[in-house]
Design an enzyme around this catalytic site. Structure first.
Site: not given
Length: 482
Positions: A84, A158, A182
């Site tokens: 990520k 996210s 997230s």
């Protein structure tokens, strides 16, 4: 979307075997790490134009690492992983979804170091919403990331890029981070397993903590056992980490196939006070059916609601203060999106420097009250989300009030447990009438990830989901995202 006909490629079948099986193939000499990296790169080349899951790939670095991994050692020997875009990878940019960012990272984050030490090979950086604020993945810098089950929908956020990459079979697993859901939200949107471990289970270095301790790193995978394997590798803290989880010397992967025994499980759809979030018929049915399954499996299932109190206010304060602090990592804040700038301003005003410690103290009292429920039960089960995945754009491009309300209505059950620091995991729970994954969430005591994995593995064994593949994973015949 497509005509319903799909033909799996050999690359697809290989990557969908998951990190545990792939590492076994590498250790046995049946597959070379380079074959895995090349297969993932072909999948990314084919599917990423439709999904926009990756901001960047690391083809040369990954191939070089694969060639150097001749011995095939480690729990994740030769397994390509996505990382990520809020996690430092040596030599790579970390943009946090912004158009303004600093130089390439000088060293790996501790969690990436541990993954490499276990034999994993980072292959690319996945997209996030700017500063990881929202439960959808879209930004001015990198565009809109789409859900492989339906390109008109969001993969959540996210960690949406990571979830889309794993669900579509571009990579067998990925890292995420979770400050309000997230990891769990994208897992729920994309039919994956997503765990937020106990606060202090996984190192946050090079940061001492993130979002006032609410955020932690963790894995995204297709199965409970593979999630456990990844957490086995990722867990552990080092000097500088502010939090330490209760010690665990077992294996989470092993826990996924172990009997949980007879548990006392509370089921609840209660919302935190002041929040209005109508649950869809499909999600309510998935929650009810999972509760019935738990009874059939021999557990004592009781209706019991956590005493949430004002936990939502504690989350909001940690969230906006975290956004404000994250903005200091942006060299040119004038390039932040208008909505991001508004959220930064809210954080500066609501939780100025002088209020931070008071916020922490007040949060502790609320947490102690909520945790009393686990004096009576072993696990809490809630719905994962209020609906299936949102439209791809979700709140992107809208004002702060619209985005804030949309986020709260979509995911009302995840953020309380970032405040408490408890482990929580979202699991697939069937498919909705719109063809998208449904989900439930399990929440355990501090340090009891093994209990959650055992119960989740039992649920998976009773109602398997790993053979389901989203339409876009087949590649051919699926239109590109627009």
């Amino acid at each position: 979307m497509c005509d319903g006909t799909r033909v799996a490629s050999s690359d697809e079948d290989l990557i969908f075997r998951g990190p545990g099986a792939l590492a076994e193939l590498v250790r046995s000499g049946e597959v070379h790490p380079r074959e895995l990296v090349e297969a993932c790169l072909r999948r990314i080349e084919e599917l990423n134009p439709r999904l926009n899951a990756f901001r960047d790939t690391m083809a040369d670095e990954a191939l070089a690492a694969a060639d150097a991994a001749a011995s095939g050692d480690g729990l994740l020997a030769g397994v390509p992983l996505a990382v990520k875009d809020d996690t430092a990878v040596a030599g790579q940019l970390m943009t946090r979804g912004s158009r303004s960012y600093g130089p390439a990272a000088e060293a790996d984050a501790e969690v990436v170091r541990r993954l490499r030490a276990a034999g994993a090979i980072p292959i690319g950086i996945t997209n996030v919403p700017e500063l990881m604020i929202w439960p959808w993945t879209a930004s001015d810098a990198n565009g809109i990331t789409r859900n492989p089950w339906d390109l008109t929908r969001s993969p959540g956020g996210s960690s949406g890029g990571s979830a889309a990459a794993v669900a579509s079979g571009m990579v067998p697993a990925a890292t995420g981070s979770d400050g309000g859901g997230s990891i769990r939200i994208p897992a729920a949107c994309c039919g994956l397993v997503g765990i937020k471990a106990t606060r202090g289970r996984v190192s946050t270095q090079p940061e001492d903590e993130h979002w006032l301790g609410m955020s932690t790193f963790g894995p995204l995978a297709r199965t409970v056992a593979d999630s456990g394997l990844l957490l086995d590798v990722m867990q552990g803290t080092v000097a500088g980490d502010l939090d330490r989880a209760p010690a665990f010397d077992g294996s989470y992967r092993d826990a996924a196939t172990a009997s949980p025994g007879r548990l006392r499980i509370a089921v609840s759809r209660k919302l935190t006070p002041g929040l209005m979030a109508p649950i869809s018929d499909d999600q309510r049915t998935a929650w009810e059916q999972t509760g019935a399954l738990l009874s059939e499996l021999g557990h004592e299932v009781v209706e019991r609601d956590p005493p949430y109190g004002n936990v939502s206010m504690h989350f909001i304060q940690g969230w906006v203060r975290g956004i404000y602090e994250d903005a200091f990592n942006i060299p040119d804040q004038s390039k932040l999106e208008p909505l991001t700038r508004k959220m930064v301003a809210v954080g500066r005003r609501l939780v100025p420097d002088g209020r931070v410690e008071r916020v922490r103290l007040a949060r502790g009292r609320t947490v102690a009250r909520i945790l009393r429920l686990w004096d009576e039960v072993d696990v809490l089960m809630t719905p994962g989300l209020a609906t299936t995945a949102l439209p791809a754009e979700a709140g992107y491009g809208h004002g702060a009030l619209y985005a804030f309300n949309l986020a709260g209505r979509f995911t009302p059950w995840t953020s309380p447990f970032n405040v408490t620091g408890q482990p929580a995991i979202t699991l697939p729970a069937g498919v909705g009438s719109d063809g998208l994954p449904l989900s439930v969430q399990l929440v355990g005591r501090h340090g009891a990830e093994d209990v959650l994995y055992s119960l989740a593995g039992q649920i998976e064994a009773a109602r398997p989901w790993a053979d389901r593949r989203p339409p876009v994973s087949a590649g051919s015949g699926v239109p590109a995202a627009v």
